[in-house]
Design a protein around this motif. Sequence first.
Motif, mmCIF file in Angstrom:
data_model
loop_
_atom_site.group_PDB
_atom_site.id
_atom_site.type_symbol
_atom_site.label_atom_id
_atom_site.label_comp_id
_atom_site.label_asym_id
_atom_site.label_seq_id
_atom_site.Cartn_x
_atom_site.Cartn_y
_atom_site.Cartn_z
ATOM 1 N N VAL A 116 0.996 -1.310 -0.098
ATOM 2 C CA VAL A 116 -0.080 -0.012 0.122
ATOM 3 C C VAL A 116 0.869 1.271 0.007
ATOM 4 O O VAL A 116 0.470 2.151 -0.737
ATOM 5 C CB VAL A 116 -0.898 0.017 1.136
ATOM 6 C CG1 VAL A 116 -1.776 1.127 1.213
ATOM 7 C CG2 VAL A 116 -2.000 -1.148 1.171
ATOM 8 N N LYS A 117 1.940 1.113 0.920
ATOM 9 C CA LYS A 117 2.656 2.530 0.843
ATOM 10 C C LYS A 117 3.494 2.635 -0.531
ATOM 11 O O LYS A 117 3.728 3.849 -0.954
ATOM 12 C CB LYS A 117 3.784 2.395 1.957
ATOM 13 C CG LYS A 117 3.565 2.311 3.355
ATOM 14 C CD LYS A 117 4.362 1.979 4.262
ATOM 15 C CE LYS A 117 4.197 2.464 5.745
ATOM 16 N NZ LYS A 117 5.314 2.156 6.769
ATOM 17 N N TYR A 118 3.744 1.543 -1.221
ATOM 18 C CA TYR A 118 4.597 1.701 -2.452
ATOM 19 C C TYR A 118 3.564 2.333 -3.732
ATOM 20 O O TYR A 118 4.008 3.162 -4.171
ATOM 21 C CB TYR A 118 5.045 0.520 -2.956
ATOM 22 C CG TYR A 118 5.768 0.229 -4.327
ATOM 23 C CD1 TYR A 118 7.136 0.627 -4.397
ATOM 24 C CD2 TYR A 118 4.957 -0.118 -5.456
ATOM 25 C CE1 TYR A 118 7.699 0.690 -5.594
ATOM 26 C CE2 TYR A 118 5.678 -0.001 -6.668
ATOM 27 C CZ TYR A 118 7.057 0.206 -6.864
ATOM 28 O OH TYR A 118 7.443 0.365 -7.892
ATOM 29 N N HIS A 119 2.336 1.785 -3.547
ATOM 30 C CA HIS A 119 1.532 2.165 -4.725
ATOM 31 C C HIS A 119 0.631 3.528 -4.300
ATOM 32 O O HIS A 119 -0.036 3.975 -5.079
ATOM 33 C CB HIS A 119 0.457 1.171 -4.964
ATOM 34 C CG HIS A 119 1.097 0.004 -5.726
ATOM 35 N ND1 HIS A 119 1.421 -0.190 -6.871
ATOM 36 C CD2 HIS A 119 1.448 -1.135 -5.132
ATOM 37 C CE1 HIS A 119 1.926 -1.197 -7.387
ATOM 38 N NE2 HIS A 119 2.002 -2.049 -6.422
ATOM 39 N N MET A 178 5.081 -19.789 0.026
ATOM 40 C CA MET A 178 5.912 -19.185 0.876
ATOM 41 C C MET A 178 6.782 -18.378 -0.286
ATOM 42 O O MET A 178 7.321 -17.286 -0.111
ATOM 43 C CB MET A 178 7.085 -20.100 1.652
ATOM 44 C CG MET A 178 7.904 -19.207 2.406
ATOM 45 S SD MET A 178 7.105 -18.193 3.497
ATOM 46 C CE MET A 178 5.830 -19.033 4.310
ATOM 47 N N LEU A 179 7.137 -18.928 -1.408
ATOM 48 C CA LEU A 179 7.904 -18.374 -2.544
ATOM 49 C C LEU A 179 7.021 -17.254 -3.170
ATOM 50 O O LEU A 179 7.856 -16.225 -3.514
ATOM 51 C CB LEU A 179 8.252 -19.297 -3.668
ATOM 52 C CG LEU A 179 9.338 -20.445 -3.379
ATOM 53 C CD1 LEU A 179 9.338 -21.371 -4.605
ATOM 54 C CD2 LEU A 179 10.694 -19.580 -3.085
ATOM 55 N N MET A 180 5.883 -17.187 -3.310
ATOM 56 C CA MET A 180 5.258 -16.276 -3.537
ATOM 57 C C MET A 180 4.892 -15.089 -2.424
ATOM 58 O O MET A 180 4.967 -13.924 -3.012
ATOM 59 C CB MET A 180 3.593 -16.560 -3.967
ATOM 60 C CG MET A 180 3.643 -17.760 -5.242
ATOM 61 S SD MET A 180 4.322 -16.986 -6.712
ATOM 62 C CE MET A 180 5.850 -17.784 -6.723
ATOM 63 N N ILE A 181 5.039 -15.321 -1.470
ATOM 64 C CA ILE A 181 5.148 -14.145 -0.326
ATOM 65 C C ILE A 181 6.144 -13.303 -0.631
ATOM 66 O O ILE A 181 6.341 -12.296 -0.527
ATOM 67 C CB ILE A 181 5.034 -14.921 1.048
ATOM 68 C CG1 ILE A 181 3.582 -15.564 1.450
ATOM 69 C CG2 ILE A 181 5.318 -13.641 1.952
ATOM 70 C CD1 ILE A 181 3.487 -15.953 2.452
ATOM 71 N N GLY A 182 7.516 -14.146 -0.776
ATOM 72 C CA GLY A 182 8.768 -13.540 -1.079
ATOM 73 C C GLY A 182 8.687 -12.751 -2.398
ATOM 74 O O GLY A 182 9.003 -11.432 -2.378
ATOM 75 N N LEU A 183 7.898 -13.256 -3.391
ATOM 76 C CA LEU A 183 7.918 -12.407 -4.790
ATOM 77 C C LEU A 183 7.039 -11.004 -4.527
ATOM 78 O O LEU A 183 7.132 -10.108 -5.265
ATOM 79 C CB LEU A 183 7.151 -13.231 -5.858
ATOM 80 C CG LEU A 183 6.891 -12.657 -7.288
ATOM 81 C CD1 LEU A 183 8.168 -12.344 -7.600
ATOM 82 C CD2 LEU A 183 6.170 -13.633 -8.157
ATOM 83 N N LYS A 188 6.587 -6.179 -5.524
ATOM 84 C CA LYS A 188 5.105 -5.460 -5.059
ATOM 85 C C LYS A 188 3.906 -5.916 -6.064
ATOM 86 O O LYS A 188 3.507 -4.921 -6.373
ATOM 87 C CB LYS A 188 5.530 -4.036 -5.256
ATOM 88 C CG LYS A 188 6.627 -3.524 -4.326
ATOM 89 C CD LYS A 188 6.330 -3.728 -2.772
ATOM 90 C CE LYS A 188 7.407 -3.024 -1.886
ATOM 91 N NZ LYS A 188 8.871 -3.807 -1.834
ATOM 92 N N VAL A 189 3.959 -6.952 -5.999
ATOM 93 C CA VAL A 189 2.622 -7.600 -6.608
ATOM 94 C C VAL A 189 2.187 -8.668 -5.739
ATOM 95 O O VAL A 189 2.641 -9.393 -5.067
ATOM 96 C CB VAL A 189 3.042 -8.267 -8.066
ATOM 97 C CG1 VAL A 189 3.488 -7.369 -8.966
ATOM 98 C CG2 VAL A 189 4.130 -9.534 -7.927
ATOM 99 N N ILE A 190 0.669 -8.587 -5.759
ATOM 100 C CA ILE A 190 -0.126 -9.247 -4.971
ATOM 101 C C ILE A 190 -1.017 -10.698 -5.480
ATOM 102 O O ILE A 190 -1.580 -11.394 -5.043
ATOM 103 C CB ILE A 190 -0.867 -8.470 -3.929
ATOM 104 C CG1 ILE A 190 -2.026 -7.742 -4.663
ATOM 105 C CG2 ILE A 190 -0.203 -7.659 -2.924
ATOM 106 C CD1 ILE A 190 -2.880 -6.977 -3.830
ATOM 107 N N ILE A 191 -1.104 -10.389 -6.888
ATOM 108 C CA ILE A 191 -2.143 -11.324 -7.499
ATOM 109 C C ILE A 191 -1.402 -12.718 -7.548
ATOM 110 O O ILE A 191 -2.086 -13.522 -7.175
ATOM 111 C CB ILE A 191 -2.293 -10.791 -9.118
ATOM 112 C CG1 ILE A 191 -3.085 -9.641 -9.259
ATOM 113 C CG2 ILE A 191 -3.254 -11.912 -9.545
ATOM 114 C CD1 ILE A 191 -4.221 -9.530 -8.536
#
Length: 521
Positions: A116-119, A178-183, A188-191
Amino acid sequence: MNNDDPPVQEWIDECSNNINNNSNNVIVPIYNNGYDYGDKDKLPLDRVVDDNYNDKLSSEHDPLIKKGNSDALDAGPIWRQAFFKDKVMINVFFALGMCTVVMSGLMLPLVFTEYVKYHHPTYTSQQVESEAAHLKSIADSLPYVANFLLSPLLGMMSDRIGRKWIMALIQLLQIIDMLMIGLASWKKVIIPLYISHSLAGVSNGMISIVFSYLADITTKAERATWFIIVGTGMGISLAGSPLIEILFLKFSFNVAVFGNIGFLIAGMFCLLPIVNSLHYSEGRLKPASANLVKANTNPFSAILMLFRSSKYIIFYALLNLSFNFTLQDTLTTSFYYTQLRYGWIPWQCAVSTSLIGVAVFVWSGIAIPLLLRWFSERLLVVVCFFCSATFHIAYTFAFDQYMWQVSICLGSFSLVIINLIQSIISKATPPDIQGTVLSGVSSLASLGAAAGSYSSANIFAYFISSSAPFYMPGMQFLVNAVLIYITCILSLIVYKRVPEPRPRSSIIDAEEKVPVLSINA
């Protein structure tokens, strides 16, 4: 000695005759409740042990008594029970899995806050909290929706191919998540995170599969003890994993991601040596001719079948649903709530979670075993609901951080409801459909959890926003307190009005037959 017991001399004479016949495999009859099961041709489970059988299956993985070890007929110390290694390893596996659940729970708020801070760099801190809580509510709800849709399928598969392989599959999905949490943190992508988190949501049904596995390899007398041990392991995980995660985060977010993956891989290794419980029922071998119950992989049909099965199971499944709905307020909003109200930073949240873990360990490992000596599981469920409702009121009006911490630790007593209800339902379920029924219960509970996580997070987000008629960050706790009091009353009615059913089994007859001993002369 009971009047129904067979004469001791008759038993001795029969043993002596077998020995005098110079048989290579002396059959010693065992008597139970006046029934003679010494004739191996009458055994319903084809449980006669001979030399060939002993070569095929080690005694460590077989509850039968080999070489005349009559001491094993007694329950004895827990470490002398059949399948002891398997029971320990499955508990270690579950505890490691719980560690990653707790640790990822500390990582997700950081991911969404930074997103949120980034976008939205112009947002105020209050707007950031509100928007991050809303986005996190979606991530918290989607896994429960996935668990609802997939639990019946996984339950059916666990009854067909074994719990062991389903748990391995779930663990693999958690590694991907867990890898997607890192991504999500790096790019800064959440989809992708929403997708992986949804698929990994089947891990919410892990506890049902673990309980099903234990039900396969434990007798009813042993089961309550091992279910309590699961709760104790959960407490240890809650106590230790937040501190480990803070240590990881002190190095970097990358260390936290790969550290969590290391825990999941360690859990996978715990599955390697355990027996596939597919071949067992209540700690005994299933007959080769045992029929599998046809399972429905449609979650709606599975829930409909659950409602047609037993009033007793239905009532406790609904109580479980209600508890999972109201549990989500502390799971989904505690991080943002304490950050907003008390100015906590991640390490303080981690210490708070660790203290909760210590409390859960005390409740599960000490308090509940003692209470079960005098009170039934069903009565303790009523008490737990009452405690949960009362402490939800305390959460709402915890104006001081110390008041919050004391309330949340004492209120964690209610978490034992999960183990108590699972145990109650398990004991009322035929052994060959444990996975199907418990996964159906899990699927139903997932509906409540999905609705609870989404509603709690958004009630919190609304009542800290400028749109609310008044500012009250603890409103979600107050709303749920009312619901829990209602559930408490319903649980009391079930306890008073709905009798406990007679244990049923579609494999083992009600007059349960016990196997014979094998002594090689």
